[in-house]
Design a protein around this motif. Structure first.
Motif, PDB file in Angstrom:
ATOM      1  N   PHE A 145      -1.309 -50.275  29.611  1.00  0.00           N
ATOM      2  CA  PHE A 145      -0.861 -50.823  30.899  1.00  0.00           C
ATOM      3  C   PHE A 145       0.188 -51.917  30.695  1.00  0.00           C
ATOM      4  CE2 PHE A 145      -1.566 -53.824  34.525  1.00  0.00           C
ATOM      5  CZ  PHE A 145      -1.024 -52.996  35.507  1.00  0.00           C
ATOM      6  N   LYS A 146       0.041 -52.706  29.657  1.00  0.00           N
ATOM      7  CA  LYS A 146       1.010 -53.769  29.372  1.00  0.00           C
ATOM      8  C   LYS A 146       2.377 -53.197  29.043  1.00  0.00           C
ATOM      9  CE  LYS A 146       1.924 -57.616  26.218  1.00  0.00           C
ATOM     10  NZ  LYS A 146       1.414 -58.406  25.051  1.00  0.00           N
ATOM     11  N   VAL A 147       2.388 -52.158  28.204  1.00  0.00           N
ATOM     12  CA  VAL A 147       3.655 -51.561  27.777  1.00  0.00           C
ATOM     13  C   VAL A 147       4.334 -50.824  28.923  1.00  0.00           C
ATOM     14  CG1 VAL A 147       4.672 -49.801  26.275  1.00  0.00           C
ATOM     15  CG2 VAL A 147       3.004 -51.417  25.354  1.00  0.00           C
ATOM     16  N   GLN A 148       3.537 -50.131  29.743  1.00  0.00           N
ATOM     17  CA  GLN A 148       4.125 -49.339  30.827  1.00  0.00           C
ATOM     18  C   GLN A 148       3.381 -49.649  32.133  1.00  0.00           C
ATOM     19  OE1 GLN A 148       6.470 -48.070  32.647  1.00  0.00           O
ATOM     20  NE2 GLN A 148       7.114 -46.951  30.817  1.00  0.00           N
ATOM     21  N   PRO A 149       3.647 -50.831  32.725  1.00  0.00           N
ATOM     22  CA  PRO A 149       2.901 -51.244  33.926  1.00  0.00           C
ATOM     23  C   PRO A 149       3.168 -50.379  35.155  1.00  0.00           C
ATOM     24  CG  PRO A 149       4.699 -52.776  33.462  1.00  0.00           C
ATOM     25  CD  PRO A 149       4.603 -51.860  32.277  1.00  0.00           C
ATOM     26  N   LYS A 150       4.234 -49.606  35.140  1.00  0.00           N
ATOM     27  CA  LYS A 150       4.510 -48.741  36.293  1.00  0.00           C
ATOM     28  C   LYS A 150       3.732 -47.427  36.223  1.00  0.00           C
ATOM     29  CE  LYS A 150       9.056 -50.711  37.205  1.00  0.00           C
ATOM     30  NZ  LYS A 150      10.524 -50.500  37.276  1.00  0.00           N
TER      31      LYS A 150
ATOM     32  N   LYS B 193      17.597 -31.507  36.302  1.00  0.00           N
ATOM     33  CA  LYS B 193      17.516 -31.668  37.756  1.00  0.00           C
ATOM     34  C   LYS B 193      16.065 -31.625  38.245  1.00  0.00           C
ATOM     35  CE  LYS B 193      22.102 -29.765  38.825  1.00  0.00           C
ATOM     36  NZ  LYS B 193      22.856 -28.634  39.422  1.00  0.00           N
ATOM     37  N   GLN B 194      15.240 -30.763  37.615  1.00  0.00           N
ATOM     38  CA  GLN B 194      13.862 -30.610  38.059  1.00  0.00           C
ATOM     39  C   GLN B 194      13.019 -31.857  37.792  1.00  0.00           C
ATOM     40  OE1 GLN B 194      13.578 -26.032  36.735  1.00  0.00           O
ATOM     41  NE2 GLN B 194      11.679 -26.797  37.567  1.00  0.00           N
ATOM     42  N   ILE B 195      13.305 -32.565  36.716  1.00  0.00           N
ATOM     43  CA  ILE B 195      12.453 -33.705  36.374  1.00  0.00           C
ATOM     44  C   ILE B 195      13.085 -35.056  36.699  1.00  0.00           C
ATOM     45  CG2 ILE B 195      11.370 -32.375  34.529  1.00  0.00           C
ATOM     46  CD1 ILE B 195      12.948 -34.023  32.509  1.00  0.00           C
ATOM     47  N   PHE B 196      14.364 -35.057  37.105  1.00  0.00           N
ATOM     48  CA  PHE B 196      15.086 -36.322  37.299  1.00  0.00           C
ATOM     49  C   PHE B 196      14.436 -37.195  38.368  1.00  0.00           C
ATOM     50  CE2 PHE B 196      18.905 -38.705  38.983  1.00  0.00           C
ATOM     51  CZ  PHE B 196      18.977 -39.565  37.906  1.00  0.00           C
ATOM     52  N   LYS B 197      14.051 -36.592  39.480  1.00  0.00           N
ATOM     53  CA  LYS B 197      13.433 -37.355  40.570  1.00  0.00           C
ATOM     54  C   LYS B 197      12.130 -37.997  40.099  1.00  0.00           C
ATOM     55  CE  LYS B 197      11.850 -36.927  45.386  1.00  0.00           C
ATOM     56  NZ  LYS B 197      10.472 -37.420  45.175  1.00  0.00           N
ATOM     57  N   PHE B 198      11.318 -37.234  39.363  1.00  0.00           N
ATOM     58  CA  PHE B 198      10.052 -37.765  38.862  1.00  0.00           C
ATOM     59  C   PHE B 198      10.292 -38.922  37.889  1.00  0.00           C
ATOM     60  CE2 PHE B 198       8.671 -33.172  39.533  1.00  0.00           C
ATOM     61  CZ  PHE B 198       8.088 -33.441  40.758  1.00  0.00           C
ATOM     62  N   LEU B 199      11.279 -38.763  37.003  1.00  0.00           N
ATOM     63  CA  LEU B 199      11.591 -39.823  36.043  1.00  0.00           C
ATOM     64  C   LEU B 199      12.035 -41.090  36.757  1.00  0.00           C
ATOM     65  CD1 LEU B 199      13.504 -37.947  33.179  1.00  0.00           C
ATOM     66  CD2 LEU B 199      11.321 -39.125  32.987  1.00  0.00           C
ATOM     67  N   SER B 200      12.851 -40.909  37.795  1.00  0.00           N
ATOM     68  CA  SER B 200      13.346 -42.064  38.553  1.00  0.00           C
ATOM     69  C   SER B 200      12.210 -42.844  39.191  1.00  0.00           C
ATOM     70  CB  SER B 200      14.335 -41.609  39.629  1.00  0.00           C
ATOM     71  OG  SER B 200      15.415 -40.900  39.058  1.00  0.00           O
ATOM     72  N   GLU B 201      11.137 -42.144  39.517  1.00  0.00           N
ATOM     73  CA  GLU B 201       9.979 -42.774  40.165  1.00  0.00           C
ATOM     74  C   GLU B 201       8.882 -43.141  39.166  1.00  0.00           C
ATOM     75  OE1 GLU B 201       8.928 -39.769  42.959  1.00  0.00           O
ATOM     76  OE2 GLU B 201      10.590 -40.217  44.332  1.00  0.00           O
ATOM     77  N   HIS B 202       9.164 -42.991  37.860  1.00  0.00           N
ATOM     78  CA  HIS B 202       8.198 -43.276  36.793  1.00  0.00           C
ATOM     79  C   HIS B 202       6.932 -42.429  36.944  1.00  0.00           C
ATOM     80  CE1 HIS B 202      10.703 -46.691  35.674  1.00  0.00           C
ATOM     81  NE2 HIS B 202      10.742 -47.018  36.952  1.00  0.00           N
ATOM     82  N   ASP B 203       7.100 -41.236  37.496  1.00  0.00           N
ATOM     83  CA  ASP B 203       5.967 -40.324  37.669  1.00  0.00           C
ATOM     84  C   ASP B 203       5.891 -39.423  36.435  1.00  0.00           C
ATOM     85  OD1 ASP B 203       4.011 -38.598  38.450  1.00  0.00           O
ATOM     86  OD2 ASP B 203       4.999 -37.898  40.277  1.00  0.00           O
ATOM     87  N   TYR B 204       5.385 -40.004  35.335  1.00  0.00           N
ATOM     88  CA  TYR B 204       5.373 -39.290  34.064  1.00  0.00           C
ATOM     89  C   TYR B 204       4.379 -38.124  34.066  1.00  0.00           C
ATOM     90  CZ  TYR B 204       7.782 -43.590  32.862  1.00  0.00           C
ATOM     91  OH  TYR B 204       8.657 -44.647  32.855  1.00  0.00           O
ATOM     92  N   ASP B 205       3.325 -38.224  34.880  1.00  0.00           N
ATOM     93  CA  ASP B 205       2.371 -37.118  34.969  1.00  0.00           C
ATOM     94  C   ASP B 205       3.048 -35.858  35.498  1.00  0.00           C
ATOM     95  OD1 ASP B 205       0.451 -38.794  34.036  1.00  0.00           O
ATOM     96  OD2 ASP B 205      -0.662 -38.974  35.917  1.00  0.00           O
ATOM     97  N   SER B 206       3.838 -36.002  36.554  1.00  0.00           N
ATOM     98  CA  SER B 206       4.526 -34.845  37.132  1.00  0.00           C
ATOM     99  C   SER B 206       5.580 -34.287  36.179  1.00  0.00           C
ATOM    100  CB  SER B 206       5.184 -35.219  38.467  1.00  0.00           C
ATOM    101  OG  SER B 206       4.206 -35.540  39.436  1.00  0.00           O
ATOM    102  N   VAL B 207       6.260 -35.169  35.451  1.00  0.00           N
ATOM    103  CA  VAL B 207       7.261 -34.713  34.484  1.00  0.00           C
ATOM    104  C   VAL B 207       6.597 -33.867  33.406  1.00  0.00           C
ATOM    105  CG1 VAL B 207       8.947 -35.415  32.742  1.00  0.00           C
ATOM    106  CG2 VAL B 207       8.782 -36.680  34.875  1.00  0.00           C
ATOM    107  N   ALA B 208       5.496 -34.366  32.844  1.00  0.00           N
ATOM    108  CA  ALA B 208       4.807 -33.646  31.772  1.00  0.00           C
ATOM    109  C   ALA B 208       4.320 -32.280  32.253  1.00  0.00           C
ATOM    110  CB  ALA B 208       3.641 -34.476  31.254  1.00  0.00           C
TER     111      ALA B 208
ATOM    112  N   THR C 284      -1.797 -44.626  36.224  1.00  0.00           N
ATOM    113  CA  THR C 284      -2.948 -43.853  35.746  1.00  0.00           C
ATOM    114  C   THR C 284      -3.744 -44.661  34.731  1.00  0.00           C
ATOM    115  OG1 THR C 284      -1.746 -41.786  36.095  1.00  0.00           O
ATOM    116  CG2 THR C 284      -3.668 -41.686  34.670  1.00  0.00           C
ATOM    117  N   SER C 285      -3.041 -45.441  33.890  1.00  0.00           N
ATOM    118  CA  SER C 285      -3.751 -46.253  32.894  1.00  0.00           C
ATOM    119  C   SER C 285      -4.559 -47.355  33.568  1.00  0.00           C
ATOM    120  CB  SER C 285      -2.760 -46.853  31.892  1.00  0.00           C
ATOM    121  OG  SER C 285      -1.829 -47.695  32.534  1.00  0.00           O
ATOM    122  N   LEU C 286      -4.067 -47.888  34.682  1.00  0.00           N
ATOM    123  CA  LEU C 286      -4.816 -48.909  35.425  1.00  0.00           C
ATOM    124  C   LEU C 286      -6.079 -48.301  36.036  1.00  0.00           C
ATOM    125  CD1 LEU C 286      -4.930 -51.823  36.414  1.00  0.00           C
ATOM    126  CD2 LEU C 286      -3.543 -51.144  38.388  1.00  0.00           C
ATOM    127  N   LYS C 287      -5.941 -47.072  36.563  1.00  0.00           N
ATOM    128  CA  LYS C 287      -7.115 -46.385  37.112  1.00  0.00           C
ATOM    129  C   LYS C 287      -8.174 -46.156  36.019  1.00  0.00           C
ATOM    130  CE  LYS C 287      -4.983 -42.840  39.117  1.00  0.00           C
ATOM    131  NZ  LYS C 287      -4.793 -41.607  39.922  1.00  0.00           N
TER     132      LYS C 287
END
Length: 668
Positions: free
Chosen positions: A599-604, A439-454, A607-610
């Motif tokens: 960036f190609k593998v995970q365009p969402k 439940k704590q990480i589901f919202k972050f995963l749904s938004e592809h916010d891998y930094d917050s999940v980690a 952070t890699s684009l930055k």
């Protein structure tokens, strides 16, 4: 089954699917409502689902596909790390599916599970188990078990898994994640407490002589000749002989009805015969639930009227119904980009009367059916674990059971391996932990916010250590490494670390990770070296390389990265790619192309684009494009990194895709 009517276990399973991305095993005794529950979940939960099953008949009944056809697997056993043949259409489906349900998992071999894992990881370009997808494994392991069809299959399974019983839970992927097991305990099929107790003992492989004596009393009861009773036999030959002789004995005209088969529907996947041969007076069984609830899958009736155009069947309650043909569909899945939904595509159909001769069927084919009255023919004995339980649990009541001969104690055959695995069912602490984490990480995963999940998983692991729950802490660190791409936001984040004193791999791993993210890089290297001297894993080597890089020892980190590259091989591990790209740029080796790959593998993952933009600016390289593009101009400007990302996010999908293509076509 409204939410307020669900049992506590049904609610837990519902919440795991609806509110988390956690994989789990859903089990329960025969008749405990697993199928109804899954139907409810798919109707109510806003996720993209795929349903797969090990056999064609099971897949058709479940409304999905076979595991083999979906993933492009051969029928034979597969060596570890085998990957299926995935078409571009299937790839698009997998990119967008949320939850994959594997039905009748008791019949699925462990090598298939590992092949699913390897295929999903390959498609999703991640090290996360099952490619980060939620897997729901459904079935009763005390029923029919997986089969090894050839000597070669047995050899492969023995070599890779050191077993001749390839249960799904022996898959190697389960060493990398905790798999909660939820068992539905309430049985809806039977309500006789004595019969339920006897069935439960047989299910568990316990020889209860008092229970067998009660069952064997049913050998002394005369089998009613004028009532609708089905016989269950252990082998096909016995069932077919009974049906043929009974049909031949009826002195009525024979009628045959041929199925209508359209497009790509394989006849061996159909739940009924493609040519149905009947006479007036033939005993038949329904093979599909009636939408009007007049009969269910397994209801018995007698053909009361028949001609070339129609069939009438009278049920045990005396009601006569005209039976209409029904259609079974062979489905595949396709992703609808415009609606962002998975759609089932009908590949073919099979239209036939939902009936089969039912004086007898095999125990194997009876799985999933329910009978009011049933004869169990034990003349050929019982030859596999769980077979007796499957047979006996088909009938609703003890009074509806008729035995042709007594049940011998040696017929009660349960698997000790299954029983050991079953001891983990309904582990409340594990279920609650996975619900809490999910439940704590589901919202972050749904938004592809891998930094917050980690970061969330890192903090949860630290809290588990403070609570003395070391095993739970290390699993959370494993989850963190599977999801993490960049860890720059986690550096120096931890304080007041409760370092573990025991010199073991788990404790040293936790100490090394906590040292890395508290800024104690030399300590991180010390703890990492303790592990590396006896056991090398990509995670601990990654930790050492990061500590070296953060100490400015880029050449040393580069040497470690070469070792890391040898370990991951052809796997795509984005956190490793990301770290290598940064270090390479620091020592003068090419790194921009590697960051471009991230960036190609995970365009969402922006952070890699930055970081790509920063590395390019450090080398005074601009993004090249012949035409005018607002995002390209902004990328090349002096706007802050956050300012650029904010502008990128505001653009529509078409503009983003155009810009992404420009970035990926840049030559470095």
């Amino acid at each position: 089954m409204n939410t307020i009517e669900m049992t506590s276990k049904q609610q837990q399973a519902y919440d795991l699917i609806a509110k988390t991305n956690t994989s789990f095993f859903l089990t329960g005794k025969a008749g405990s409502g697993k199928t109804s529950f899954l139907k409810k979940v798919q109707e109510e939960v806003n996720k993209n689902f795929i349903i797969l099953a090990p056999t064609g008949v099971a897949a058709i009944i479940a409304g999905g596909e076979t595991i083999h056809s979906f993933f492009g697997f051969p029928m034979e056993a597969m060596p570890i790390l085998s990957v299926g043949r995935i078409s571009q259409e299937r790839y698009s489906v997998l990119q967008n599916v949320n939850t994959i349900i594997i039905d009748e998992v008791s019949m699925v071999r462990c090598d298939l599970i590992d092949a699913i894992d390897a295929t999903l990881r390959s498609c999703m370009h991640t090290t996360a188990p099952f490619g980060g997808k939620q897997m729901v494994f459904v079935g009763d392991l005390f029923q029919l078990e997986p089969i090894l069809a050839s000597a070669t299959d047995k050899e492969i399974i023995k070599e890779d898994y050191n077993t001749d019983k390839p249960f799904f839970f022996k898959a190697i992927v389960f060493n990398r994640l905790q798999l909660p097991s939820i068992e539905f305990n309430k049985v809806y099929r039977q309500d006789d407490e004595t019969f339920l107790r006897i069935l439960n003992n047989i299910r568990n492989g316990n020889v209860d002589y008092n229970g067998l004596e009660i069952l064997n009393q049913r050998t002394k009861v005369g089998i009613p000749e004028d009532e609708m009773v089905i016989t269950l036999a252990s082998i096909n030959k016995a069932a077919n002989q009974i049906n043929s002789s009974k049909l031949d004995a009826i002195l009525e005209e024979t009628f045959s009805f041929e199925a209508t088969i359209l497009k790509n529907f394989k006849k061996d996947k159909a739940p009924v015969e493609d040519v149905l041969t009947l006479k007036k007076g033939a005993q038949v069984m329904f093979c599909r639930n009636d939408p009007a609830r007049r009969w269910v899958n397994g209801s018995i009736g007698v053909v009361s009227k028949i001609n070339k155009e129609s069939i009438h069947v009278t049920l045990k309650d005396g009601n006569e119904y005209k039976i209409e043909p029904v259609t079974w569909e062979s489905n595949s899945y396709k992703y609808d980009k415009s609606n962002r939904k998975l759609e089932k595509t009908v590949n073919g159909s099979f239209t036939q009367y939902p009936l089969k001769l039912a004086w007898a069927i095999t125990i194997h084919k009876s799985q999933g059916m329910t009978f009011d009255k049933m004869i169990l023919d034990l003349s050929r004995g019982i030859f596999s674990d769980g077979q007796l339980y499957v047979a006996l649990s088909r009938v609703k009541t003890l009074n509806g059971l008729y035995l042709t001969r007594p049940i011998q104690p040696n017929y009660v055959r349960g698997s000790k391996e299954v029983q050991r695995f079953a001891n983990q069912f309904n582990n409340e602490a594990l279920i609650q932990n996975e619900l809490e984490k999910g439940k704590q990480i589901f919202k972050f995963l749904s938004e592809h916010d891998y930094d917050s999940v980690a970061l969330e998983l890192l903090n949860m692991s630290l809290n588990k250590v403070r609570e003395g729950k070391i095993k739970e802490a290390i699993y959370l660190i494993g989850d963190m490494f599977n999801i993490m791409i960049s860890d720059e936001h986690m550096l120096n984040i931890l304080t007041d670390i409760p370092y573990l004193k025991e010199d073991c791999i788990t404790c040293n791993m936790l100490n090394a990770v906590f040292s890395l993210y508290s800024g104690n890089y030399n300590d991180g290297i010390k703890y990492a070296d303790r592990i590396i001297s006896i056991h090398q894993s990509k995670e601990i080597i990654y930790v050492k390389a990061r500590c070296l890089a953060l100490l400015g020892k880029y050449q040393d980190a580069d040497v470690i990265h070469i070792q890391l590259g040898d370990i991951i091989g052809k796997d795509v591990d984005l956190k490793v790619y990301y770290a290598i790209a940064v270090v390479n740029e620091a020592i003068g080796d090419p790194g921009l192309g590697i960051m471009q790959t991230v960036f190609k593998v995970q365009p969402k993952y922006l952070t890699s684009l930055k970081t790509l933009r920063k590395l390019m600016k450090d080398k005074k390289i601009n993004l090249f494009y012949n035409n005018t593009n607002e995002l390209v101009d902004l990328f090349n400007s002096d706007v802050s990194k956050n300012g650029f990302i904010e502008a990128y996010i505001k653009k529509d999908d078409k503009e983003k895709k155009e810009f992404n293509k420009i970035v990926l076509n840049q030559a470095f």
